[in-house]
Scaffold this active site. Structure first.
Site, PDB file in Angstrom:
ATOM      1  N   HIS A 179     -14.170  -2.730  10.384  1.00  0.00           N
ATOM      2  CA  HIS A 179     -14.305  -2.297  11.783  1.00  0.00           C
ATOM      3  C   HIS A 179     -15.769  -2.022  12.069  1.00  0.00           C
ATOM      4  O   HIS A 179     -16.467  -1.441  11.237  1.00  0.00           O
ATOM      5  CB  HIS A 179     -13.488  -1.030  12.048  1.00  0.00           C
ATOM      6  CG  HIS A 179     -12.022  -1.285  12.139  1.00  0.00           C
ATOM      7  ND1 HIS A 179     -11.476  -2.062  13.129  1.00  0.00           N
ATOM      8  CD2 HIS A 179     -10.999  -0.893  11.354  1.00  0.00           C
ATOM      9  CE1 HIS A 179     -10.165  -2.131  12.954  1.00  0.00           C
ATOM     10  NE2 HIS A 179      -9.841  -1.437  11.876  1.00  0.00           N
ATOM     11  N   ASP A 193      -6.931  -3.871   0.668  1.00  0.00           N
ATOM     12  CA  ASP A 193      -6.573  -3.556   2.049  1.00  0.00           C
ATOM     13  C   ASP A 193      -7.807  -3.585   2.952  1.00  0.00           C
ATOM     14  O   ASP A 193      -7.899  -2.835   3.928  1.00  0.00           O
ATOM     15  CB  ASP A 193      -5.911  -2.180   2.137  1.00  0.00           C
ATOM     16  CG  ASP A 193      -4.525  -2.269   2.729  1.00  0.00           C
ATOM     17  OD1 ASP A 193      -4.244  -3.270   3.390  1.00  0.00           O
ATOM     18  OD2 ASP A 193      -3.729  -1.335   2.518  1.00  0.00           O
ATOM     19  N   PHE A 214      -7.770   2.404  12.679  1.00  0.00           N
ATOM     20  CA  PHE A 214      -7.383   2.643  11.292  1.00  0.00           C
ATOM     21  C   PHE A 214      -8.055   1.595  10.403  1.00  0.00           C
ATOM     22  O   PHE A 214      -8.120   0.421  10.782  1.00  0.00           O
ATOM     23  CB  PHE A 214      -5.871   2.473  11.132  1.00  0.00           C
ATOM     24  CG  PHE A 214      -5.037   3.554  11.770  1.00  0.00           C
ATOM     25  CD1 PHE A 214      -4.742   4.712  11.074  1.00  0.00           C
ATOM     26  CD2 PHE A 214      -4.528   3.394  13.055  1.00  0.00           C
ATOM     27  CE1 PHE A 214      -3.942   5.699  11.647  1.00  0.00           C
ATOM     28  CE2 PHE A 214      -3.726   4.378  13.633  1.00  0.00           C
ATOM     29  CZ  PHE A 214      -3.431   5.535  12.935  1.00  0.00           C
ATOM     30  N   GLY A 215      -8.522   1.975   9.224  1.00  0.00           N
ATOM     31  CA  GLY A 215      -8.936   0.956   8.268  1.00  0.00           C
ATOM     32  C   GLY A 215     -10.193   1.284   7.487  1.00  0.00           C
ATOM     33  O   GLY A 215     -11.077   1.996   7.955  1.00  0.00           O
ATOM     34  N   HIS A 262       0.782  -1.254   0.000  1.00  0.00           N
ATOM     35  CA  HIS A 262       0.000   0.000   0.000  1.00  0.00           C
ATOM     36  C   HIS A 262       0.807   1.293   0.000  1.00  0.00           C
ATOM     37  O   HIS A 262       0.761   2.065   0.947  1.00  0.00           O
ATOM     38  CB  HIS A 262      -1.054   0.022   1.113  1.00  0.00           C
ATOM     39  CG  HIS A 262      -0.598  -0.398   2.484  1.00  0.00           C
ATOM     40  ND1 HIS A 262      -1.422  -1.078   3.334  1.00  0.00           N
ATOM     41  CD2 HIS A 262       0.556  -0.208   3.150  1.00  0.00           C
ATOM     42  CE1 HIS A 262      -0.791  -1.291   4.470  1.00  0.00           C
ATOM     43  NE2 HIS A 262       0.403  -0.778   4.376  1.00  0.00           N
TER      44      HIS A 262
END
Lengths: 329, 436
Positions: B319, B315, B333-334, B242
Site C-alpha cells: 500500500h 501475505d 489493511f495489509g 493466514h
C-alpha cells in the site's frame, strides 16, 4: 496563579499537546483543576476577559458537528484574549480528496498556536498532532478520548464533594462508543475514585474490566452506595435493535429515574455530558432537579477547564517550542 | 541468447546443499545446465571443476531451493502505483523467493481466463520470479456465483480463493468445494465470519483502550469450524489462509487428527508480532486478519513447530503512503512481506523451535506441494530455482531499503537473522547481493 501555570506548563511540556487523560499524572490533573478553579470566578465577573493569550491564534477544527463543545472552546479562547477561527469540515469534503494530513499541514502553514480538534475517528487527533508545530487539544476523537470533558466533570465533582479520592462513581450507558467514558475512567482511576460501569453487555466493550472498573448489568445493584452517577448519551440509531431492542426497554432497565437513584447515596449527584435524550437515558424531571443534577454546572465548568488547558499549553513558551519534544514526521 | 543459455553450465561449489523435500543436508557442489539441475552432491567435482563451466563459489553458505510464497498481492493490474509485477518480482528476488502465487484481487479481479492469462504473460515478460495466479472462487469475489474452475485451471490458475474475502454463504462454499473435486482443484479460504469481522483490529483490551472497533478471535474460529463441517460433507481439499488465532490452529489440529484433507498457512507477522504493534495507531500494523494477543501469537508459533500449520506465506500486501497515512479506521489493511519472509521464517530456527531444514520446508516444498507445483525442491532434472544464503548473519529490518514499491511494514528495526546472497531462477541469477 502564575505558579499553577508554571507547574502545569512544565508538566505538559513533555506532551506539547493534550491528546488524552491516559498518561497524565495525578499531580498534573490536580494542578489543571486548580488552575481551572481560578477561572470560575473570572467567568462569573462582569469583565470576563484577560489578555493572557493576546496575539495568539487558536483554530477550532471540527470534523464532526458540535455546538456546545466548540462554543465552549471558543469562549475560553476569547476570554483569554486569543484570536479564534472556527472551522467545521464536514466529513464529506474530506472524502472528496483532501486528507486529514493535508488539512493539518495547510492550517499549520498559517502558524496557529493552538489547534482544538474533534474528529469521528479514534486516533485522528494524534495523527494530526504529529504534522503540526503548535499545540493540539483533543476535543474528542472517535470512541477514544475527550480529555476536557473528563476534566470538567472532575472539576464539577471536586467543587461539590471537595475531593475525588475515595468516591464511588457509576458511569451508565453506552460505554462502547463513548470517548467521555474512557477519559473519565482514566481520570477517576488516576485520582483514586472507585469506578463502576452499568450497561447491558452489548454496550460494554470487550475486556473493559482490564481498565480498572467493576461492571454491572443491573442498574439498582450498580448504583448502590454511589456518590456520583454519570449518564452517557445513547444515540438513537443504536436503540433500534442493533445494540438494544427499543427505547422503552432501555429506559425501563437503564434509564435513570428517582426509583433507581434511590439506591445510590442520599446525597448522590447526577451528571450528563449532554446533549441529553430525555426519557431515554434520564428522566426529564431528574435532569432538571437542581439538588441532584449537576448538568448545568458541568457546562459552566467546561469554559473554565478549557481556559486552564489553553493557559497551561501556551504559558511561558511559544507554541512551537512546547512541541519540540514531541514526535514529528 | 536463450539458446545459448540452454547449454550454459554453472557449478555452485563450496555449498551446504539443503533440500527439505528429500531431507538432504550435505556439503558439496551443484551443477546446472541451462534451466535445469544436472547433478549435485558431496563428490561432484571434488577434484576440481573442468574447463568451460562457470563457477559460483558459495563460500560455505547454504544453497537451497528458492522460496515459494503462496500468498502475494501483486496489485497489477489496477494499482500499479502500489506495486507492479516487475517490482514485486524484484522484491521477491531480493527476498530469496523464486515462485509466488498471485492472489486474484487485482482490478479487474482474476475471475476469468483473460485475467489469468494476462498475469501469466506479464510475468513471462518481467523475467523475474515465477508467478502462478490464483483464480477467484466466485465471480467478482462477491461470494455468489462460481467461476470456471476447469477452464481457469487449464489456463494456469493454481488454486481458487476470494483473496481477503471469505466465502461466507455456506451453500456457496459447499458447492465450491464439491465442484472443485471435478478438477481436483484446491479451495483456499480467508477464514473470517464477515458479520463478526467489522472491526479494524483485534478485539480486546487494547482495542477498548484505543476506542477502535475490535474483531473477535471467534470470527476466525467460527469460519474454520464451519468449513471443517463442509469439508466433511464434501470430502474436498481445503486450505485455510493466514491463521491468526489459537482457536483456529486448534480446530485444524483436530481436523487433521480426524483425517480431513485440510491444510493451512500463516504469515510471519502472526508469529513474530502481537496486537501491541498497533498501539499509537500505527496503521502499518493494520492487517487482515488482525494481529492478535500474545497468547495467539504463541499458539501460531507452536502450530508451526508441531506441524499443524503447513506453510508460511508472506501475505505481501503493498500500500502506498496515502492508503496508510490516515486515521486508523480509514487506513487500508495489509503488510508488505516479500523481503522479510525469509529472515522471519528463520525465526523458527533461531528460536530453536525447528531445525534449519524444517524451517525452510515451510517456505519451499510444503507450499509447493499444497499448490501441486513441482518447484521448491532440488532434484536432478528439475528447474534450477535456487537461493544462496547465510542463515545466521544478523541485521535490523529497514523497509526503506525494500525493492517493493511500497514500504508498509511494521518490522522497522526488528532484529532478524538470515541474509539472502543470491537468487537464481531457471539457472539465471536474478539477484546478487554483492552486485546489489
Amino acid at each position: 496563579m502564575t505558579t499553577y501555570a508554571e507547574t502545569i506548563a512544565a508538566g505538559l511540556t513533555g506532551h506539547g499537546h493534550l491528546l488524552g487523560i491516559e498518561g497524565l499524572r495525578a499531580d498534573q490533573i490536580s494542578d489543571l483543576l486548580d488552575l481551572a478553579d481560578s477561572y470560575v470566578d473570572q467567568n462569573r465577573a462582569v469583565k470576563k476577559t484577560t489578555d493572557l493569550l493576546e496575539g495568539r491564534t487558536v483554530i477550532n477544527l471540527f470534523f464532526e458537528n458540535s455546538t456546545r463543545t466548540r462554543t465552549s472552546f471558543e469562549l475560553a479562547a476569547k476570554r483569554l484574549g486569543a484570536d479564534v477561527i472556527n472551522m467545521t469540515v464536514a466529513s464529506s469534503s474530506i472524502k472528496k480528496g483532501e486528507t486529514l494530513v493535508d488539512t493539518a499541514m495547510t492550517l499549520n502553514a498559517m502558524h496557529p498556536d493552538v489547534m482544538v480538534v474533534r474528529h469521528s475517528d479514534s486516533g485522528a487527533v494524534k495523527l494530526l498532532s504529529e504534522k503540526v508545530n503548535g499545540s493540539v487539544i483533543n476535543a474528542g476523537d472517535g470512541s477514544h478520548e475527550h480529555p476536557t470533558q473528563a476534566l470538567l466533570d472532575a472539576l464539577t465533582i471536586r467543587r461539590r464533594k471537595g475531593d475525588l479520592y475515595g468516591l464511588r462513581v457509576a458511569i451508565c450507558g453506552d460505554v462502547t462508543h463513548s470517548r467521555v467514558a474512557r477519559s473519565n475512567i482514566h481520570l477517576l482511576n488516576t485520582m483514586g475514585a472507585e469506578v463502576r460501569l452499568i450497561a447491558p453487555p452489548t454496550l460494554l466493550p470487550s475486556a473493559i474490566d482490564r481498565m480498572g472498573v467493576e461492571t454491572f448489568h443491573n442498574m439498582k445493584e450498580g448504583l448502590e452506595g454511589c456518590d456520583i452517577v454519570m449518564m452517557l448519551r445513547l444515540q438513537l440509531e443504536r436503540m433500534q435493535g442493533s445494540f438494544v431492542p427499543s427505547r422503552r426497554e432501555y429506559f425501563r432497565y437503564f434509564g435513570l429515574d428517582q426509583e433507581k437513584l434511590a439506591m445510590a447515596k442520599p446525597d448522590a449527584l447526577v451528571m450528563h455530558p449532554g446533549p441529553m435524550n430525555r426519557g431515554v437515558e434520564i428522566d426529564s424531571e431528574l435532569a432538571d432537579d437542581l439538588d441532584r443534577s449537576l448538568i448545568r454546572t458541568q457546562v459552566e465548568m467546561g469554559v473554565a477547564v478549557r481556559m486552564a488547558c489553553l493557559h497551561a499549553l501556551t504559558q511561558g513558551t511559544l507554541a512551537g517550542d512546547v512541541n519540540s519534544g514531541g514526535s514529528k514526521s | 541468447m536463450s539458446q545459448r543459455d540452454n547449454k550454459t553450465k554453472r557449478v555452485y561449489i563450496n555449498a551446504r546443499i539443503i533440500d527439505p523435500a528429500s531431507g538432504l543436508d550435505v556439503k558439496g557442489a551443484l551443477l546446472t545446465e541451462g534451466i535445469h539441475i544436472v547433478e549435485f552432491g558431496p563428490k561432484l567435482f571434488k577434484d576440481g571443476v573442468p574447463e568451460g563451466i562457470e563457477v559460483i563459489n558459495c563460500e560455505g553458505n547454504c544453497l537451497a531451493p528458492g522460496l515459494v510464497d503462496m500468498r502475494v498481492h501483486l496489485r497489477e493490474p489496477g494499482d500499479e502505483h502500489k506495486e507492479t509485477i516487475l517490482t514485486a518480482g524484484q522484491a521477491a528476488a531480493a527476498g530469496g523467493i523464486t515462485a509466488i502465487a498471485a492472489l486474484p484481487d487485482s482490478r479487474p479481479i482474476l475471475d476469468d481466463v483473460s485475467g489469468v492469462e494476462y498475469v501469466a504473460r506479464r510475468a513471462r515478460e518481467a523475467k523475474m520470479v515465477k508467478i502462478f495466479p490464483y483464480g477467484a472462487i466466485t465471480r467478482g469475489m462477491e461470494g455468489k456465483e462460481l467461476t470456471e474452475f476447469g477452464l481457469l485451471s487449464e489456463f494456469g490458475a493454481v488454486a481458487f480463493t476470494d483473496s481477503t474475502k471469505a466465502v461466507a454463504n455456506a451453500q456457496t462454499m459447499r458447492r465450491a468445494l464439491s465442484y472443485a473435486k471435478t478438477f481436483n482443484a484446491l479451495i483456499v479460504q480467508h477464514p473470517e465470519e464477515p458479520t463478526l469481522a467489522g472491526g479494524v483490529m483485534n478485539g480486546g483490551e487494547i482495542s477498548t483502550r484505543m476506542g477502535l472497533s475490535g474483531i473477535p478471535n471467534h470470527a476466525e474460529i467460527i469460519m474454520v469450524e464451519r468449513d471443517m463441517r463442509l469439508v466433511e460433507m464434501t470430502g474436498s481439499r481445503y486450505h485455510a489462509a493466514h491463521l491468526s488465532t489459537a482457536g483456529a490452529v486448534d480446530v485444524i489440529r483436530q481436523a487433521k487428527a480426524r483425517g480431513l484433507p485440510v491444510t493451512c498457512d500463516t504469515a510471519p507477522h502472526y508469529f513474530c508480532l502481537n496486537e501491541n504493534s498497533v498501539l499509537d495507531y500505527r496503521t502499518f500494523a493494520k492487517v487482515s486478519p488482525p494481529l492478535r494477543s500474545e497468547t495467539d501469537r504463541e499458539a501460531v508459533f507452536e502450530g508451526l513447530a508441531d506441524g499443524t500449520i503447513d506453510a508460511i506465506a508472506s501475505d505481501h500486501s503493498p500500500h502506498d503512503q496515502d492508503s496508510k497515512r490516515l486515521p486508523f479506521a480509514q487506513a487500508e489493511f495489509g503488510i508488505v512481506g516479500l523481503e522479510t519472509l525469509f529472515p522471519l521464517a528463520l525465526q523458527l530456527y533461531h528460536k530453536k523451535a525447528l531445525s534449519l531444514i524444517d524451517a525452510l520446508s515451510l517456505v519451499t516444498n510444503k507450499p509447493a506441494d499444497i499448490l501441486g507445483l513441482s518447484v521448491g525442491r532440488i532434484a536432478k532434472g528439475g528447474t534450477a530455482d535456487l537461493v544462496i544464503f547465510n542463515p545466521d548473519s544478523p541485521f535490523f529490518i529497514d523497509p526503506e531499503k525494500f525493492r517493493s514499491k511500497s514500504k508498509n511494514s511494521p518490522f522497522t528495526g526488528f532484529p532478524a537473522q538470515g541474509k539472502v546472497l543470491r537468487t537464481v531462477v531457471d539457472g539465471r541469477t536474478i539477484y546478487d547481493r554483492t552486485a546489489a
